[in-house]
Design a protein around this motif. Sequence first.
Motif, short mmCIF file in Angstrom:
data_model
loop_
_atom_site.label_atom_id
_atom_site.label_comp_id
_atom_site.label_asym_id
_atom_site.label_seq_id
_atom_site.Cartn_x
_atom_site.Cartn_y
_atom_site.Cartn_z
N ARG A 1 5.07 -3.13 -22.09
CA ARG A 1 6.22 -2.93 -21.22
C ARG A 1 5.98 -3.54 -19.84
O ARG A 1 6.88 -4.12 -19.23
N SER B 1 8.09 -6.60 -18.02
CA SER B 1 8.64 -6.48 -16.67
C SER B 1 8.18 -7.64 -15.79
O SER B 1 8.96 -8.19 -15.01
N VAL C 1 10.09 -10.84 -16.91
CA VAL C 1 11.49 -10.83 -16.46
C VAL C 1 11.55 -11.08 -14.96
O VAL C 1 12.36 -11.89 -14.48
N LEU D 1 10.61 0.51 -18.44
CA LEU D 1 11.33 -0.30 -19.43
C LEU D 1 11.69 0.54 -20.65
O LEU D 1 10.87 1.30 -21.16
N ARG E 1 14.18 -0.96 -23.26
CA ARG E 1 14.45 -1.86 -24.39
C ARG E 1 14.89 -3.23 -23.87
O ARG E 1 15.42 -3.34 -22.77
N ARG E 2 14.64 -4.25 -24.67
CA ARG E 2 15.21 -5.56 -24.38
C ARG E 2 15.73 -6.17 -25.68
O ARG E 2 15.31 -5.78 -26.77
N SER F 1 20.39 -12.44 -22.43
CA SER F 1 19.31 -11.50 -22.70
C SER F 1 19.64 -10.17 -22.03
O SER F 1 20.20 -10.14 -20.93
N VAL G 1 18.02 -6.49 -20.71
CA VAL G 1 16.81 -5.75 -20.38
C VAL G 1 17.25 -4.41 -19.79
O VAL G 1 17.87 -4.36 -18.72
#
Length: 391
Positions: free
Chosen positions: A227, A231, A234, A251, A253-254, A269, A271
Amino acid sequence: MAQMKKNGQSFRLSLQTASKRFSDSVESSLLSSLSGSEIERQELIFELMETEGLYLRDLKILIESYLQPLRSIISSDDVDILFSNIEALSQLSTTLFQEFKLAQQNNFVVDEVGKIFLKEMDRFRLYCVYCSNQPFISNSIKTLKETNSRFSQFLEDQSTKHENRNLLLVDFLIMPVQRICKYPLILKELLKSTPESHVDYQPLLTAHDQIKNVVRLVNEHTRKLERIQISIEVENCIKNGKDYELMKRQLVRRGESQILLKKKFTDCSLVLFEDLFLVIKEDSKHETKKVLEAIELVSEEYPADVTEEGTAVVCVGCSFGKSKSCSVKLYFKNESEQTSWVDTILQTLRPNSSRAQARRSKYSRKSVSYSTVNPDRRRSTLLAVKNLFLQ
């Protein structure tokens, strides 16, 4: 192959060939004196010893053929990311293997295995440190191959060596992860073949429970670091990513979906954090990606919510850093994915709400017709985060 004696009986010991079994390695007179359950137990112990020896062999290859020469090719930070505490794991495996051999030399029909594991149990936590590196390894190797020609050539040269058996660096690096997960399985099978009255039963039971806990800790560490890695990725890939302070957020889910821009479906996408929902798309004019919408999930002025409009999911809330409402309409490739995302967002917003709990029964009966939608580091930073997390 060594020949040993016990109570006047002779039998042979072989730890050289992985294909050997306990029943193939002892004289028939000794084998016939054992019960079926004891033979099964000894086969499992023999397998444990054999596989530990093979595992130790591969750890030595990893250290001698990769770790040691790479110290002069890549930085110490990169060495730590790739190999972590592999030498400490090799020392633990060496100790285990020697203890197994000693137990078999003292009595070929091994009485106690559990106490060997219990003696070294504290050191098994070393696997938590090693396995925590796994989320970073693939990206690190890829970056090193792109930026360090000596590293790339080294890997190519190693791949042709006979002793490496056509295995790549990543194949060796994953072996400790596989090994720690196998220990509780082996001990569980040993327990099935060990009577409760046996001297080894209680130590085996304790060792099994404790090593299962180690595996649980390994999984928890790995998930948390995965996770963290997401992060970081991203934050680094979006414009003004540091403004969102993603490292401070949890975090959830993505994934991927599509949005409708200028009457055309565009890939994006998703996030989802506990308090922020990012919808991101590629920016053809820049290397960084563009945040189409950043929805705060904890605003009292503009409470966040999610609803469905046919084959679309509509998310509303407060625009990040702004005192105004915003909304975004998302399209998923199928009903199952749409339902899953709505459930996740609802659980994030209101985990105990009746609306979130009622969705399971609602969607077990729901049917929606879908049109086809085509969904199409910095290493030092990763190392710093990993070390901070493990302190």
